[in-house]
Scaffold this motif. Structure first.
Motif, short mmCIF file in Angstrom:
data_model
loop_
_atom_site.label_atom_id
_atom_site.label_comp_id
_atom_site.label_asym_id
_atom_site.label_seq_id
_atom_site.Cartn_x
_atom_site.Cartn_y
_atom_site.Cartn_z
N TRP A 239 0.87 -1.18 0.00
CA TRP A 239 0.00 0.00 0.00
C TRP A 239 0.90 1.23 0.00
CZ3 TRP A 239 -5.00 0.16 -0.97
CH2 TRP A 239 -5.67 1.39 -0.81
N PHE A 240 0.61 2.19 -0.88
CA PHE A 240 1.55 3.29 -1.04
C PHE A 240 0.92 4.67 -0.84
CE2 PHE A 240 2.79 -0.34 -3.57
CZ PHE A 240 4.04 -0.61 -3.04
N TRP A 241 -0.35 4.73 -0.49
CA TRP A 241 -1.06 6.00 -0.35
C TRP A 241 -0.90 6.85 -1.60
CZ3 TRP A 241 -4.49 5.90 3.29
CH2 TRP A 241 -4.22 5.20 4.47
N ASP A 242 -0.94 6.20 -2.72
CA ASP A 242 -0.88 6.88 -3.99
C ASP A 242 -2.26 7.48 -4.28
OD1 ASP A 242 0.55 6.75 -6.81
OD2 ASP A 242 -1.54 6.21 -7.07
N PRO A 243 -2.35 8.62 -4.98
CA PRO A 243 -3.67 9.21 -5.23
C PRO A 243 -4.69 8.22 -5.81
CG PRO A 243 -1.98 10.69 -6.02
CD PRO A 243 -1.27 9.47 -5.52
N VAL A 244 -4.22 7.33 -6.68
CA VAL A 244 -5.15 6.38 -7.28
C VAL A 244 -5.64 5.36 -6.25
CG1 VAL A 244 -5.34 4.54 -8.99
CG2 VAL A 244 -4.27 6.70 -9.59
N GLU A 245 -4.74 4.96 -5.36
CA GLU A 245 -5.18 4.04 -4.29
C GLU A 245 -6.15 4.75 -3.37
OE1 GLU A 245 -1.31 1.18 -3.73
OE2 GLU A 245 -1.39 3.06 -2.67
N ASN A 246 -5.83 6.00 -3.02
CA ASN A 246 -6.73 6.76 -2.16
C ASN A 246 -8.10 6.91 -2.81
OD1 ASN A 246 -4.58 7.01 -0.52
ND2 ASN A 246 -4.21 9.17 -0.92
N ALA A 247 -8.08 7.09 -4.14
CA ALA A 247 -9.34 7.25 -4.86
C ALA A 247 -10.24 6.05 -4.67
CB ALA A 247 -9.07 7.47 -6.35
N SER A 284 -20.34 10.31 -4.59
CA SER A 284 -19.52 11.46 -4.98
C SER A 284 -18.04 11.10 -4.94
CB SER A 284 -19.73 12.63 -4.02
OG SER A 284 -21.09 12.85 -3.82
N LEU A 285 -17.66 10.36 -3.91
CA LEU A 285 -16.25 9.98 -3.79
C LEU A 285 -15.84 9.02 -4.89
CD1 LEU A 285 -15.97 9.70 0.08
CD2 LEU A 285 -14.80 11.35 -1.36
N SER A 286 -16.78 8.16 -5.31
CA SER A 286 -16.48 7.28 -6.44
C SER A 286 -16.24 8.09 -7.71
CB SER A 286 -17.63 6.30 -6.71
OG SER A 286 -17.74 5.40 -5.67
N LEU A 287 -17.13 9.06 -7.95
CA LEU A 287 -16.96 9.90 -9.14
C LEU A 287 -15.69 10.72 -9.04
CD1 LEU A 287 -20.40 11.46 -10.12
CD2 LEU A 287 -19.11 9.68 -11.27
N LEU A 288 -15.43 11.24 -7.84
CA LEU A 288 -14.23 12.03 -7.63
C LEU A 288 -13.00 11.16 -7.92
CD1 LEU A 288 -13.13 14.77 -6.54
CD2 LEU A 288 -12.83 13.60 -4.37
N GLY A 289 -13.07 9.90 -7.48
CA GLY A 289 -11.98 8.97 -7.75
C GLY A 289 -11.77 8.80 -9.24
#
Lengths: 646, 172
Positions: A239-247, A284-289
């Motif tokens: 796990w790298f806390w990469d923006p895509v993972e956070n998404a 919303s968070l899914s769309l934001l992702g």
């Protein structure tokens, strides 16, 4: 041919989804039954048509039809058949097609599985689904069309990104998408409820199955991604806390909160407008992702084809859909407030705390992810927030949630006898602390406080959950153990499994994070390295040629107390077309540890740089996730009522 | 009939939306490296040609450029002539970080185009580049004699970069 048919089918589907949306305006003119039948048939037709277009694209991949730009860019004659198939969703255009396919299937399931739901709610839900599907279809047709042609037609394709040529990645995106897109169901439910201005607890219990289902898929999807990173990237991390993972993680946290608030809303008719808000928030968070991943607005290690124009399109849609639904919430949510009271000693209060912490965690991660954007818009310079921030915030907020879990399991609705609860759980907590203290002092010989805290809480959770279920079995008084296990209410089994899973997961994360041993050594033929209690001998390297790559395979023998244990065959692959080099680590797993061997560079005179990791208890991470998923499955398929229990 | 708190979600959403829209018009690759002002990350690898061990301490003692490149990378071939130029001026040492490449392909490429590098760190897995926070080739780091990163440039370098960034440092 495929181009024309594909475009035609997608255009027809877009028109049909517009029709389905427009039904919302015909409330006064058309009878409810005809509107219902219309929506049901249209939604089934749309999902069938999109499935056909998906199959067409898959057919183009399997027959190496390089007249399609998308196929030419992401496939190759020598690619394995299974990867030709998974290449369908290997890049942007195809993955959006998969997205809309999943969305239309979810939509068509709504009327099929509507059970006792009133028809007007189902119709409204489907109409709103119509506009969502329409958006994604127009997005595909105008800016991300997988059926676009390429001229001149290349003789061979540019191959699928070698990173994606891995079994884990065949099913990771579909699972993740099913979960991601599944959040649209509670969203359209929330909007339909706000439009109608009233709700009832039966609807909430109906919605709960949908939410659990998408939670399960999201959990599987995220953990597969992690598992893939662990096996494929060769860094030994997961796990790298990469923006895509956070998404993908933010919707998971939100939907987990939703799952809990739904229980309160269903059982006690409380927090209903909070639940509705969470449903909107999750989607919303899914769309934001989707926006973050596709727009290239943040820099990520995940190399997707980014395009600001596509980002703008998603962002406009996102502002419209989310903006309107939040405005609707602002106007109508008052209608849903109930007058039920709750006391500070009740289960609902603990679940409220759970929601509070989960929401704060979600927003902290959102803040960390968007931080570079915020500071640069405010001209505060560009600052990236790294893993230390996320690790700290996340563990600091998760520990109280885990602590509360046991209390939530043991407390009762309305009012709990707290002195009894504290006596009982206090004792369990005390035992857990003692066990962990003894383990850490005498066996592990380590005194890291965070580890002590995390392990104690994990053990406490596992103990309290297991005892709860044992107690229930005992009280059921059945002589036949199997029979009494099956007589347990599924809601209880599901929450106990999921919570034990969390405990197991925490042990895995903590142990592997704090006590891993990592060695980067230069090894010659027949030299040995000892890591923990295992010695690893380097036998040599041989060459292997496969369809679309050539690889060097290292051979290592592992010995424990001079007894042969196992051989490792880590690989370094060079893919023929894109010339990428991929590391395939070799991993030997047992319950208590993973040994992970990866081949580095070759030096002169037959010696190699070799990376060896010893990761204690990392397997528990996957077992923990497995238990959580199992818990979710119980929640979906199990019986709801307390039957056959004395 | 309107609940006071229910205005909160949409307000928060509008604020986030503002940042998203403003972020869309900005180039994310302009985010500076967190390494600036900090020592270069520790690494140990082999050189491309001689296969000798090379570590971060071997580079200490003089100001140098570290150019991340690969034979597969289009941008690298664009900037290559200019890097040859800089090297011919003999004003600053240039090291290469050969990123996700194959040894023979990289050597081949340099034999065709010329080799401006004093020495080349071979990083076929890209693990050193990860420590450097490399997004993709080409990237160029300017590093001083104490091994502190002074500047990072993403994309091909050119005359403007040489005048604005490198010259002031050399002339100091």
């Amino acid at each position: 041919m495929i181009t024309e048919v594909g475009n035609f089918i997608l255009s027809i589907s877009a028109t049909l989804s517009l029709c389905m949306f427009s039904v919302i305006f015909f409330k006064k003119y058309v009878g409810i039954n005809s509107r219902y039948t219309f929506c049901k048939i249209i939604s089934l037709t749309i999902s069938f048509l999109i499935l056909v277009s998906f199959i067409l694209l898959a057919y183009a991949f399997l027959t190496d039809d390089f007249s399609l730009r998308y196929v030419a860019n992401n496939s190759n004659i020598s690619l394995d058949t299974i990867y030709k198939f998974s290449a369908v969703w290997g890049a942007h255009e195809g993955s959006i097609l998969l997205w809309v396919l999943v969305l239309s299937v979810w939509a068509s399931c709504i009327p099929i599985l509507s059970s006792n739901m009133p028809k007007n709610i189902i119709i409204d839900m489907l109409s709103i689904m119509g506009i969502l599907i329409l958006f994604f279809l127009t997005f595909i047709l105008f800016s991300s069309n997988p059926f676009d042609r390429i001229f001149p037609i290349p003789l061979n394709g540019r191959d699928l990104n070698p990173l994606l040529q891995d079994p884990g990645l065949i099913i990771h995106p579909p699972m993740l998408y099913i979960g991601y897109v599944g959040t649209s169901v509670p969203f359209v439910f929330a909007v339909a409820v706000l439009l109608n201005g009233h709700i009832n607890t039966e609807w909430i219990s109906w919605l709960r199955k949908w939410v659990v289902t998408s939670w399960v898929f999201l959990t599987i999807g995220i953990s597969l991604g992690s598992w893939w990173a662990y096996h494929e990237l060769g860094w030994g991390g997961w796990w790298f806390w990469d923006p895509v993972e956070n998404a993908s993680f933010m919707p998971w946290l939100a939907i987990t909160a939703l799952l809990h608030s739904l229980i309160v809303s269903e059982k006690r008719e409380l927090f209903i407008n909070w639940t509705i808000l969470l449903a909107i928030l999750t989607f919303s968070l899914s769309l934001l992702g989707a926006f973050l991943v596709r727009s290239g607005i943040l820099v990520s290690v995940h190399a997707f084809a980014n395009d600001p124009e596509r980002g703008l399109y998603i962002l406009l849609f996102l502002s419209l859909v989310i903006g309107l639904s939040l405005a609707l919430y602002f106007l109508k949510s008052k209608l849903l407030i109930s007058n039920n009271q709750y006391s500070i000693t009740s289960k609902e209060f603990i679940l409220l705390l759970n929601n509070l912490f989960l929401t704060i965690t979600t927003f902290s991660i959102l803040l960390g992810t968007l931080y570079p954007l915020i500071t640069s818009s405010l001209d505060l310079g560009k600052i990236s927030v790294g893993a230390p921030y996320f690790n700290f915030i996340f563990s600091a907020l998760m520990l109280p949630i885990v602590f509360l879990m046991s209390f939530a399991i043991y407390s009762s609705w309305s009012k709990t006898n707290y002195s009894y609860l504290i006596k009982k759980l206090g004792l369990l907590l005390f035992y857990s602390v003692i066990i962990v203290y003894i383990y850490m002092n005498f066996y592990l010989q380590s005194d890291i406080f965070v580890v002590f805290l995390a392990l104690s809480l994990a053990i406490f959770t596992i103990f309290s959950s297991s005892i709860k279920i044992l107690q229930f079995l005992y009280n059921s008084g059945c002589s036949n153990i199997l029979k009494s296990i099956f007589s347990l209410p599924s809601s209880m089994v599901s929450n106990i499994f999921a919570h034990i899973g969390i405990g197991v997961l925490i042990i895995g994360i903590t142990m592997s994070n704090y006590y891993s041993i990592q060695k980067e050594v230069v090894m010659k033929k027949n030299s040995q390295v000892t890591i923990k209690d295992t010695s690893i001998k380097f036998i040599g390297v041989k060459n292997k040629i496969s369809n679309n790559y050539a690889s060097q395979v290292g051979i290592f023998d592992a010995y424990k107390n001079n007894n042969y244990l196992i051989s490792f065959f880590p690989e370094k692959r060079t893919y023929n077309i894109q010339k990428n080099i991929m590391t395939e680590a070799a991993i030997n797993s047992t319950l208590t540890r993973d040994i992970y061997v990866a081949l580095g560079e070759s030096l002169s005179n037959d010696s190699w740089v070799v990376r060896i990791y010893y990761k204690p208890y990392i397997q528990l991470l996957w077992y923990g996730v497995g238990l959580m998923i199992l818990g979710g499955l119980f929640g979906i398929f199990g019986r709801n009522k307390l039957e056959n229990i004395k | 009939m309107i609940h006071k708190l229910s205005v909160l979600p949409i307000s928060i959403f509008l604020v986030i939306l503002y940042f998203l829209f403003s972020g869309l018009s900005k180039d994310p690759t302009l985010i500076p490296s967190p390494l600036i002002g900090k020592p270069v990350p520790e690494f140990s690898s082999t050189t491309l040609f001689e296969k000798k061990t090379i570590t971060n301490t071997d580079l200490l003692g003089e100001t140098y450029l570290l150019n991340v490149w690969g034979s597969w990378c289009y941008g690298c071939s664009i900037e290559h002539d200019f890097i040859m130029d800089i090297n011919s001026k003999k004003t600053i040492k240039i090291y290469g970080l050969n990123y996700k490449d194959k040894r023979f392909a990289a050597i081949n490429w340099l034999e065709k185009k010329g080799n401006p590098y004093k020495s080349i760190i071979f990083d076929d897995t890209g693990s050193i580049a990860i420590d450097f926070g490399v997004y993709g080739a080409p990237e160029t780091f300017l590093i001083n004699d104490e091994g502190i990163v002074i500047h990072k440039h993403i994309g091909p370098i050119d005359q403007a970069y040489y005048k604005k960034i490198i010259l002031p440092v050399i002339e100091k």
